[in-house]
Design a protein around this motif. Structure first.
Motif, short mmCIF file in Angstrom:
data_model
loop_
_atom_site.label_atom_id
_atom_site.label_comp_id
_atom_site.label_asym_id
_atom_site.label_seq_id
_atom_site.Cartn_x
_atom_site.Cartn_y
_atom_site.Cartn_z
N HIS A 197 -11.27 20.40 32.11
CA HIS A 197 -10.37 21.45 32.77
C HIS A 197 -11.12 22.30 33.85
CE1 HIS A 197 -7.22 20.61 30.21
NE2 HIS A 197 -8.10 20.41 29.14
N ASN A 198 -12.41 22.03 34.10
CA ASN A 198 -13.32 22.78 35.07
C ASN A 198 -13.71 21.69 36.08
OD1 ASN A 198 -14.88 24.38 36.59
ND2 ASN A 198 -15.78 25.47 34.98
N PRO A 199 -13.21 21.68 37.07
CA PRO A 199 -13.50 20.53 38.27
C PRO A 199 -14.75 20.97 38.95
CG PRO A 199 -11.64 22.13 39.20
CD PRO A 199 -11.88 22.42 37.62
N THR A 200 -15.42 22.08 38.76
CA THR A 200 -16.71 22.31 39.37
C THR A 200 -18.00 21.86 38.32
OG1 THR A 200 -16.95 24.63 38.40
CG2 THR A 200 -15.52 24.44 40.66
N ILE B 183 -13.46 18.04 44.00
CA ILE B 183 -12.57 18.91 43.22
C ILE B 183 -11.25 18.31 43.25
CG2 ILE B 183 -11.54 21.31 43.10
CD1 ILE B 183 -14.29 22.28 44.30
N MET B 184 -10.59 17.77 44.21
CA MET B 184 -9.14 17.25 44.28
C MET B 184 -9.00 16.14 43.47
SD MET B 184 -8.13 17.67 48.29
CE MET B 184 -6.65 16.75 47.99
N LYS C 182 -10.61 15.54 40.72
CA LYS C 182 -11.01 15.93 39.34
C LYS C 182 -9.76 16.48 38.82
CE LYS C 182 -13.94 16.38 35.98
NZ LYS C 182 -14.63 15.20 35.37
N VAL C 183 -9.20 17.58 39.65
CA VAL C 183 -7.93 17.98 39.30
C VAL C 183 -6.89 17.26 38.97
CG1 VAL C 183 -6.35 19.82 40.20
CG2 VAL C 183 -8.54 20.30 40.53
N GLY D 148 -7.08 15.53 35.95
CA GLY D 148 -6.63 16.11 34.83
C GLY D 148 -5.19 15.90 34.66
#
Length: 242
Positions: A2-5, A185-186, A188-189, A192
């Motif tokens: 839940h944290n893409p960073t 990040i995109m 990873k999001v 999710g």
């Protein structure tokens, strides 16, 4: 998840004692840098250790990469500056491999970190400066005040040129790092969303993430190409008159 960073967090693998307050521990970033160099070296060894008149697929790819860099050098710097091809090709391969390795699951993208890319950018600029000073001597400083420019413009032009020169490593670093960071990040999001929507609704983001991954592979090569072109431009400015 839940944290893409979190994928950009540097983790220590081998904890080493600090030297003058500097942490020299071997990290996941260091690991993937070494892995990138190793994969590149193994690829070119396998592709070229038995060169054939009618090249294999791997040999063709290796020769295409070399011809790409050689052509870039001839066009941007000059056909007489081929001795810098190893330097430019090393930069291209190091950046491209870092971008591509970062697309693998559970990997680390060292080209998304300002420290790693910034160090390489500063080193690249310093090499071009040394090459320019060696070739042109003190005449290299005319890049900050081109010949024929009215002296009255010096108080304005020289500071602008100096600031522009000092910002070159920063522009190289931000352009590459931010592009890699945003793309990952995109991915990873959207990954999710696949997990949250489950089997029934997850196929839509799954198709999207496949397309996005292919797009990111193209971006990986493109960003390496752009980074290399800009380095060639800076090298050309250093070696030749303004």
């Amino acid at each position: 998840m839940h944290n893409p960073t979190l994928q950009f967090k540097i983790k220590e693998i081998v904890d080493l004692p600090q030297v003058n307050g500097v942490n020299i521990s071997f990290t996941n970033s260091s690991l993937f840098m070494c892995l990138g160099v190793l994969v590149t070296a193994v690829f070119f060894y396998v592709a070229l250790h038995k060169k054939q008149k009618y090249p294999t697929k791997l040999q063709s790819v290796a020769e295409m990469v070399y011809e790409l860099i050689r052509g870039m050098m001839a066009e941007m710097v000059g056909p007489s500056e081929m001795k810098f091809v190893p330097f430019i090709m090393t930069i291209f391969l190091f950046v491209a491999m870092g971008n591509l390795l970062g697309l693998l699951p559970y990997s680390f993208t060292y080209t998304s970190h300002f420290a790693a890319v910034g160090s390489m950018s500063v080193l690249s600029i310093l090499i071009t400066v040394v090459a320019g000073l060696k070739r042109r001597g003190l005449n290299w400083f005319t890049n900050f005040f081109p010949k024929g420019t009215p002296i009255a413009l010096a108080p304005i032009l020289v500071p602008i040129e100096v600031i522009s020169f000092c910002s070159k490593p920063l522009s190289l670093t931000i352009r590459l790092s931010v592009n890699m960071m945003v793309g990952h990040i995109m991915i990873k999001v959207i990954a999710g969303f696949i997990y949250d929507l489950g089997f029934i609704g997850g196929w839509i983001p799954l198709l999207f993430i496949i397309c996005l991954t292919i797009f990111e592979m193209a971006i990986a090569f493109l960003q390496a190409y752009v980074y290399t072109i800009l380095t060639c431009v800076y090298l050309s400015d250093a070696l030749h008159a303004h």
